[in-house]
Write a protein that holds these residues in place. Structure first.
Motif, PDB file in Angstrom:
ATOM      1  N   ARG A  47       0.821  -1.211   0.000  1.00 47.40           N
ATOM      2  CA  ARG A  47       0.000   0.000   0.000  1.00 47.40           C
ATOM      3  C   ARG A  47       0.856   1.264   0.000  1.00 47.40           C
ATOM      4  O   ARG A  47       0.580   2.223  -0.733  1.00 47.40           O
ATOM      5  CB  ARG A  47      -0.936  -0.009   1.221  1.00 47.40           C
ATOM      6  CG  ARG A  47      -2.066  -1.031   1.141  1.00 47.40           C
ATOM      7  CD  ARG A  47      -2.747  -1.175   2.505  1.00 47.40           C
ATOM      8  NE  ARG A  47      -3.945  -1.991   2.446  1.00 47.40           N
ATOM      9  CZ  ARG A  47      -3.955  -3.321   2.480  1.00 47.40           C
ATOM     10  NH1 ARG A  47      -2.794  -3.985   2.549  1.00 47.40           N
ATOM     11  NH2 ARG A  47      -5.094  -3.990   2.432  1.00 47.40           N
ATOM     12  N   ALA A  48       1.891   1.288   0.827  1.00 45.49           N
ATOM     13  CA  ALA A  48       2.721   2.488   0.929  1.00 45.49           C
ATOM     14  C   ALA A  48       3.423   2.780  -0.390  1.00 45.49           C
ATOM     15  O   ALA A  48       3.556   3.946  -0.800  1.00 45.49           O
ATOM     16  CB  ALA A  48       3.741   2.331   2.050  1.00 45.49           C
ATOM     17  N   GLU A  49       3.868   1.731  -1.084  1.00 45.05           N
ATOM     18  CA  GLU A  49       4.554   1.937  -2.359  1.00 45.05           C
ATOM     19  C   GLU A  49       3.595   2.506  -3.400  1.00 45.05           C
ATOM     20  O   GLU A  49       3.955   3.404  -4.177  1.00 45.05           O
ATOM     21  CB  GLU A  49       5.131   0.606  -2.843  1.00 45.05           C
ATOM     22  CG  GLU A  49       5.953   0.706  -4.118  1.00 45.05           C
ATOM     23  CD  GLU A  49       6.613  -0.601  -4.485  1.00 45.05           C
ATOM     24  OE1 GLU A  49       6.748  -0.862  -5.690  1.00 45.05           O
ATOM     25  OE2 GLU A  49       6.979  -1.363  -3.565  1.00 45.05           O
ATOM     26  N   LEU A  50       2.374   2.000  -3.420  1.00 44.21           N
ATOM     27  CA  LEU A  50       1.376   2.526  -4.347  1.00 44.21           C
ATOM     28  C   LEU A  50       1.086   3.993  -4.053  1.00 44.21           C
ATOM     29  O   LEU A  50       0.975   4.820  -4.970  1.00 44.21           O
ATOM     30  CB  LEU A  50       0.089   1.708  -4.234  1.00 44.21           C
ATOM     31  CG  LEU A  50       0.156   0.283  -4.782  1.00 44.21           C
ATOM     32  CD1 LEU A  50      -1.038  -0.530  -4.293  1.00 44.21           C
ATOM     33  CD2 LEU A  50       0.189   0.290  -6.306  1.00 44.21           C
ATOM     34  N   LEU A  51       0.971   4.313  -2.781  1.00 46.57           N
ATOM     35  CA  LEU A  51       0.668   5.691  -2.404  1.00 46.57           C
ATOM     36  C   LEU A  51       1.803   6.629  -2.770  1.00 46.57           C
ATOM     37  O   LEU A  51       1.578   7.745  -3.267  1.00 46.57           O
ATOM     38  CB  LEU A  51       0.368   5.763  -0.909  1.00 46.57           C
ATOM     39  CG  LEU A  51      -0.001   7.143  -0.354  1.00 46.57           C
ATOM     40  CD1 LEU A  51      -1.149   7.756  -1.140  1.00 46.57           C
ATOM     41  CD2 LEU A  51      -0.365   7.023   1.121  1.00 46.57           C
ATOM     42  N   ARG A  52       3.026   6.195  -2.558  1.00 45.32           N
ATOM     43  CA  ARG A  52       4.164   7.060  -2.883  1.00 45.32           C
ATOM     44  C   ARG A  52       4.256   7.354  -4.382  1.00 45.32           C
ATOM     45  O   ARG A  52       4.823   8.372  -4.786  1.00 45.32           O
ATOM     46  CB  ARG A  52       5.461   6.437  -2.369  1.00 45.32           C
ATOM     47  CG  ARG A  52       5.601   6.504  -0.845  1.00 45.32           C
ATOM     48  CD  ARG A  52       6.968   6.079  -0.362  1.00 45.32           C
ATOM     49  NE  ARG A  52       7.114   6.335   1.054  1.00 45.32           N
ATOM     50  CZ  ARG A  52       7.134   5.375   1.999  1.00 45.32           C
ATOM     51  NH1 ARG A  52       7.036   4.084   1.641  1.00 45.32           N
ATOM     52  NH2 ARG A  52       7.268   5.690   3.262  1.00 45.32           N
ATOM     53  N   ALA A  53       3.689   6.477  -5.202  1.00 40.10           N
ATOM     54  CA  ALA A  53       3.670   6.734  -6.638  1.00 40.10           C
ATOM     55  C   ALA A  53       2.810   7.949  -6.974  1.00 40.10           C
ATOM     56  O   ALA A  53       2.907   8.513  -8.069  1.00 40.10           O
ATOM     57  CB  ALA A  53       3.167   5.506  -7.389  1.00 40.10           C
ATOM     58  N   MET A  54       1.985   8.373  -6.024  1.00 40.50           N
ATOM     59  CA  MET A  54       1.114   9.517  -6.251  1.00 40.50           C
ATOM     60  C   MET A  54       1.779  10.833  -5.885  1.00 40.50           C
ATOM     61  O   MET A  54       1.220  11.902  -6.139  1.00 40.50           O
ATOM     62  CB  MET A  54      -0.175   9.344  -5.449  1.00 40.50           C
ATOM     63  CG  MET A  54      -1.325  10.215  -5.926  1.00 40.50           C
ATOM     64  SD  MET A  54      -2.894   9.697  -5.246  1.00 40.50           S
ATOM     65  CE  MET A  54      -3.959  11.000  -5.916  1.00 40.50           C
ATOM     66  N   TRP A 103       3.183  16.985   1.193  1.00 39.34           N
ATOM     67  CA  TRP A 103       3.482  15.561   1.122  1.00 39.34           C
ATOM     68  C   TRP A 103       4.099  15.044   2.415  1.00 39.34           C
ATOM     69  O   TRP A 103       3.943  13.866   2.754  1.00 39.34           O
ATOM     70  CB  TRP A 103       4.417  15.261  -0.054  1.00 39.34           C
ATOM     71  CG  TRP A 103       4.631  13.780  -0.190  1.00 39.34           C
ATOM     72  CD1 TRP A 103       5.716  13.060   0.205  1.00 39.34           C
ATOM     73  CD2 TRP A 103       3.678  12.843  -0.701  1.00 39.34           C
ATOM     74  NE1 TRP A 103       5.513  11.718  -0.029  1.00 39.34           N
ATOM     75  CE2 TRP A 103       4.276  11.556  -0.598  1.00 39.34           C
ATOM     76  CE3 TRP A 103       2.409  12.950  -1.240  1.00 39.34           C
ATOM     77  CZ2 TRP A 103       3.622  10.392  -1.012  1.00 39.34           C
ATOM     78  CZ3 TRP A 103       1.751  11.795  -1.655  1.00 39.34           C
ATOM     79  CH2 TRP A 103       2.359  10.534  -1.533  1.00 39.34           C
ATOM     80  N   ALA A 104       4.777  15.875   3.146  1.00 42.80           N
ATOM     81  CA  ALA A 104       5.391  15.424   4.403  1.00 42.80           C
ATOM     82  C   ALA A 104       4.342  14.835   5.341  1.00 42.80           C
ATOM     83  O   ALA A 104       4.625  13.895   6.093  1.00 42.80           O
ATOM     84  CB  ALA A 104       6.112  16.583   5.079  1.00 42.80           C
ATOM     85  N   LEU A 105       3.115  15.361   5.305  1.00 42.88           N
ATOM     86  CA  LEU A 105       2.057  14.820   6.148  1.00 42.88           C
ATOM     87  C   LEU A 105       1.693  13.398   5.710  1.00 42.88           C
ATOM     88  O   LEU A 105       1.449  12.530   6.558  1.00 42.88           O
ATOM     89  CB  LEU A 105       0.825  15.719   6.086  1.00 42.88           C
ATOM     90  CG  LEU A 105      -0.357  15.256   6.959  1.00 42.88           C
ATOM     91  CD1 LEU A 105      -0.040  15.472   8.437  1.00 42.88           C
ATOM     92  CD2 LEU A 105      -1.640  15.991   6.574  1.00 42.88           C
ATOM     93  N   VAL A 106       1.682  13.160   4.415  1.00 42.24           N
ATOM     94  CA  VAL A 106       1.393  11.813   3.917  1.00 42.24           C
ATOM     95  C   VAL A 106       2.472  10.845   4.379  1.00 42.24           C
ATOM     96  O   VAL A 106       2.183   9.729   4.827  1.00 42.24           O
ATOM     97  CB  VAL A 106       1.277  11.812   2.384  1.00 42.24           C
ATOM     98  CG1 VAL A 106       0.976  10.408   1.869  1.00 42.24           C
ATOM     99  CG2 VAL A 106       0.192  12.786   1.926  1.00 42.24           C
ATOM    100  N   GLU A 107       3.730  11.263   4.295  1.00 43.18           N
ATOM    101  CA  GLU A 107       4.820  10.401   4.772  1.00 43.18           C
ATOM    102  C   GLU A 107       4.699  10.150   6.273  1.00 43.18           C
ATOM    103  O   GLU A 107       4.979   9.046   6.750  1.00 43.18           O
ATOM    104  CB  GLU A 107       6.171  11.044   4.444  1.00 43.18           C
ATOM    105  CG  GLU A 107       6.528  11.017   2.976  1.00 43.18           C
ATOM    106  CD  GLU A 107       6.846   9.609   2.470  1.00 43.18           C
ATOM    107  OE1 GLU A 107       6.993   8.680   3.297  1.00 43.18           O
ATOM    108  OE2 GLU A 107       6.931   9.439   1.240  1.00 43.18           O
ATOM    109  N   GLU A 108       4.281  11.163   7.008  1.00 38.94           N
ATOM    110  CA  GLU A 108       4.077  10.980   8.445  1.00 38.94           C
ATOM    111  C   GLU A 108       2.988   9.939   8.700  1.00 38.94           C
ATOM    112  O   GLU A 108       3.139   9.056   9.570  1.00 38.94           O
ATOM    113  CB  GLU A 108       3.678  12.313   9.087  1.00 38.94           C
ATOM    114  CG  GLU A 108       3.397  12.223  10.585  1.00 38.94           C
ATOM    115  CD  GLU A 108       2.890  13.533  11.160  1.00 38.94           C
ATOM    116  OE1 GLU A 108       2.314  13.491  12.278  1.00 38.94           O
ATOM    117  OE2 GLU A 108       3.053  14.588  10.502  1.00 38.94           O
ATOM    118  N   ALA A 109       1.918  10.006   7.937  1.00 35.72           N
ATOM    119  CA  ALA A 109       0.831   9.038   8.097  1.00 35.72           C
ATOM    120  C   ALA A 109       1.292   7.627   7.754  1.00 35.72           C
ATOM    121  O   ALA A 109       0.947   6.657   8.446  1.00 35.72           O
ATOM    122  CB  ALA A 109      -0.355   9.436   7.221  1.00 35.72           C
ATOM    123  N   ILE A 110       2.098   7.511   6.701  1.00 35.86           N
ATOM    124  CA  ILE A 110       2.626   6.194   6.327  1.00 35.86           C
ATOM    125  C   ILE A 110       3.525   5.654   7.428  1.00 35.86           C
ATOM    126  O   ILE A 110       3.432   4.479   7.820  1.00 35.86           O
ATOM    127  CB  ILE A 110       3.401   6.282   4.998  1.00 35.86           C
ATOM    128  CG1 ILE A 110       2.452   6.600   3.843  1.00 35.86           C
ATOM    129  CG2 ILE A 110       4.160   4.983   4.731  1.00 35.86           C
ATOM    130  CD1 ILE A 110       3.153   6.872   2.524  1.00 35.86           C
TER     131      ILE A 110
END
Length: 347
Positions: free
Chosen positions: A270-277, A326-333
């Motif tokens: 899931r995290a890899e798919l999300l990072r593609a965004m 995007w830093a918030l998305v990385e924090e969530a991951i």
């Protein structure tokens, strides 16, 4: 119009392209959502939110019709009941690059009832046929003619007559439509909210299956109540495809699982798919889009996984704040992945 003479027939769709699709859902399947779903499911057919023909003709087309090239194949769903206006909107949609124009004959909301479109059209097969014929003719004049399809219910209120449903389909098919997406419930125009209309009327998948058996030349996609991979796969034995709605939105990783199972490839984390965004998100932020308008579509990615609630919480609480990026998305991951790590045992 008279249907005595042969009507133009819209272009068909490759059967493989109909196997998996995501339903048009108001306030949900905007362009940000579709980009996310495309990353999860490269082979899925995606649909816009319903847009009224008048809005397409007179409204802000960039806001209503704008899309990212990655979304293809993507369909534009139109609402309306005036053949001339629907034809004009269909031509505009084709010229904007949509791969399909879909006519809504299933939405039961008060707004569509007042405007005599949506599910109300199930009781006016002649008007739907006129509309489809006009849309097909208009699409044929576009630089790239595209298929015209219909999304419908089984009937309205206490219409529980299969023959009436099939007669509706036959009338519309004679006007040039060869693809029907069947939400396998009735629509109740009185007494039920739109939400209840998606849950209360009983599902009758057997009607969609029977339609496919009796009209094998038509392409029939089943929609309604499909909650998991097993259910979705079972429909492929009886119909040309399965269209997911709320399950695709609330548990979007299901789309990825189905795409891999039905079309090949390997499951990605899931995290890899999300990072593609990330490139898309950062490009949108640079244009002035707020993260919250994108992140709301991501909240279900870790649904039913350890840390899934933390993922939702971090994004829900932080995405609306000024400067959220995007830093918030990385924090969530990161927080989510920390739940999956084994606890360290004391010596």
């Amino acid at each position: 119009m008279s249907l005595a003479s042969p009507a133009p027939v819209a272009p068909s769709i490759d059967p493989a392209a109909l196997r998996l699709s995501v339903a048009p859902m108001m306030d949900w399947t905007d362009s940000h959502c579709r980009v996310f779903h495309r990353l999860l499911a490269p082979h899925a057919r995606l649909y816009s939110e319903m847009v009224h023909a008048n809005a397409v003709i007179h409204g802000d087309r960039e806001r209503l019709l704008g899309m990212d090239p990655v979304e293809h194949p993507v369909a534009l769903q139109l609402g309306g009941s005036e053949p001339a206006l629907l034809a004009q909107a269909a031509r505009i949609g084709a010229d904007w690059g949509y791969d399909e124009i879909n006519l809504n004959c299933g939405c039961p909301s008060d707004r569509v009832q007042a405007g005599r479109f949506g599910a109300c059209l199930m009781r006016e097969p002649g008007l739907v046929a006129d509309s489809v014929a006009a849309m097909v003719a208009a699409s044929a004049t576009a630089a790239r003619p595209v298929p015209v399809t219909v999304k419908c219910r089984l009937g309205v209120d206490d219409d529980h007559d299969y023959d009436r449903f099939r007669a509706f389909v036959d009338t519309v098919a004679e006007a040039g439509c060869g693809i029907f997406i069947v939400h396998a419930r009735n629509a109740w125009l009185q007494g039920l909210s739109p939400k209840e209309n998606r849950e209360v009327p009983p599902l009758r998948y057997d009607w969609a299956y029977r339609l496919k058996r009796e009209r094998p030349d038509l392409q029939v996609v089943v929609n309604g109540g499909i909650a998991d991979a097993e259910e979705a796969t079972a429909h492929l034995a009886h119909a040309d495809g399965a269209m997911l709605g709320r399950a695709a939105y609330h548990t979007p990783y299901l789309l990825h699982r189905l795409d891999v199972a039905w079309f090949g490839g390997q499951l990605q984390p899931r995290a890899e798919l999300l990072r593609a965004m990330r490139p898309y998100v950062e490009a949108q932020l640079a244009r002035g889009v707020f993260l919250k308008h994108i992140s709301r579509h991501l909240l279900g990615l870790f649904a039913n996984e350890r840390g899934g609630r933390a993922f939702r919480q971090v994004l829900s609480e932080g995405a609306h704040k000024p400067g959220a990026g995007w830093a918030l998305v990385e924090e969530a991951i990161a927080i989510t992945e920390s739940f999956a790590q084994p606890a360290v045992q004391d010596a």
